[in-house]
Design a protein around this motif. Structure first.
Motif, short mmCIF file in Angstrom:
data_model
loop_
_atom_site.label_atom_id
_atom_site.label_comp_id
_atom_site.label_asym_id
_atom_site.label_seq_id
_atom_site.Cartn_x
_atom_site.Cartn_y
_atom_site.Cartn_z
N HIS A 96 0.82 -1.21 0.00
CA HIS A 96 0.00 0.00 0.00
C HIS A 96 0.85 1.27 0.00
O HIS A 96 0.37 2.35 -0.33
CB HIS A 96 -0.93 0.01 1.22
N TYR B 211 1.65 -0.59 -9.26
CA TYR B 211 0.81 -1.66 -8.74
C TYR B 211 1.50 -3.02 -8.70
O TYR B 211 2.29 -3.36 -9.58
CB TYR B 211 -0.49 -1.75 -9.56
N VAL C 222 -3.62 3.64 3.75
CA VAL C 222 -4.25 3.36 2.46
C VAL C 222 -3.63 4.30 1.46
O VAL C 222 -3.39 5.46 1.74
CB VAL C 222 -5.78 3.59 2.51
N CYS C 223 -3.31 3.80 0.28
CA CYS C 223 -2.76 4.63 -0.79
C CYS C 223 -3.48 4.33 -2.08
O CYS C 223 -3.81 3.21 -2.36
CB CYS C 223 -1.27 4.37 -0.94
#
Length: 324
Positions: free
Chosen positions: A16, A153, A323-324
């Motif tokens: 994250h 990602y 959270v990212c």
């Protein structure tokens, strides 16, 4: 190639946090007009370092910044390489100058001074200059936008740069209504990457990095971010074209073997630590003055780039992100 398991084994950092670090590096890379290969090489250096050392939250941004510095010195001209003072400013005075020199030594020794790496940008230059045609600038800009998306990602980490570039170029040709390059979508792995990109934009197009979207909304990149995002916001999706069959028998895909479980150790330690031993409690013997963060077909970088003030230095603290 860095193992996905290496991040999973880290005690403090996680996936994250990767988008925030990559976004930070994209800002700095764009601000200093560095060559495109440098961003990919910097991320590759970070991934290789993380796969071999225990990395603690307060050093994650330092590692990324120094990796970009190393990549710039390896790939770019001396005049564009950031100075030590620039590096300190990048991290908003969170680290002293000695920390950058110290970390440079740790990173280079950990990756055994192996810097040469065929990046996705390098492969894109080869693909765009061979075959029946040379791709127009807009097609190349869309492909670069798509390739940089993959740096953020987890699902793209396992794929080699050659396949990343081929999939990005194939999707770019589709979006720009150019004839399909069959060689760019001939393997199952390449189509997997293309489908992942297509799904990422279709389902999460509104959650892309604002820094990256801003970068590729500039005129020097043909404003391709706006072009691509509008396509997906209007419900567009990639449509496969039937490829004529050939007489040759395709080579079966060989599944990737599981990478061996790595023993991680702290950046400042020259010998590997066994996470299961009592030595694991002795983390890092860093100087007390270091504090956590608080706050080739390539054209030369055009002068129409956004100004140095594009870098805001106002991002959230890396180590407090959940959270990212």
């Amino acid at each position: 190639m860095p193992s996905i398991q290496s991040m999973d084994q880290q005690p403090e950092i996680g996936w994250h946090m990767r988008p925030c670090l990559v976004e930070f590096l994209v800002e700095i890379h764009f601000s200093f007009h560095l060559r495109p290969e440098i961003l990919y090489l910097a991320i590759n250096i970070v991934d290789r370092y993380v796969s071999r050392r225990i990395v603690f939250i307060e050093h994650y941004q330092l590692i990324g910044c120094v990796a970009l510095w190393i990549a710039a010195k390896f790939e770019d001209v001396k005049e564009r390489v950031p100075s030590i003072k620039d590096l300190v400013q990048m991290c908003h005075d969170a680290y002293e100058e000695s920390a950058f020199r110290q970390m440079e030594g740790y990173i280079l020794s950990t990756i055994q001074w192996t810097l040469g790496h065929p990046t996705a940008e390098t492969w894109l230059g080869i693909l765009c200059s061979r075959g029946p045609r040379i791709e127009e600038p807009k097609v190349q800009h869309v492909a670069r936008f798509l390739m940089e998306i993959t740096l953020f990602y987890r699902e793209f980490v396992k794929y080699p740069p050659s396949l990343i570039s081929r999939a990005a170029l194939a999707l770019s040709c589709f979006l720009c209504r150019q004839p399909e390059r069959f060689m760019d979508s001939e393997t199952d792995e390449c189509m997997e990457i293309l489908d992942l990109l297509d799904t990422r934009f279709a389902k999460h197009g509104k959650n892309l990095s604002k820094v990256l979207v801003k970068k590729y909304s500039d005129a020097c990149y043909s404003k391709v971010a706006t072009f691509v995002i509008q396509f997906y916001l209007q419900g567009g999706r990639f449509a496969r074209v039937t490829i004529p069959s050939f007489t040759n028998t395709p080579t079966p895909n060989t599944p990737l073997s599981d990478a061996p479980k790595l023993k991680l150790d702290a950046p400042i330690t020259t010998t590997a630590l066994n996470p299961s031993s009592s030595d694991y409690e002795d983390k890092e013997n860093w100087p007390t003055t270091i504090k956590p963060v608080t706050s080739r077909q390539i054209d030369p970088s055009p002068e129409q780039y956004l100004p140095r003030e594009f870098v805001t230095f106002s991002r959230p603290v890396l180590q407090t992100l959940n959270v990212c």
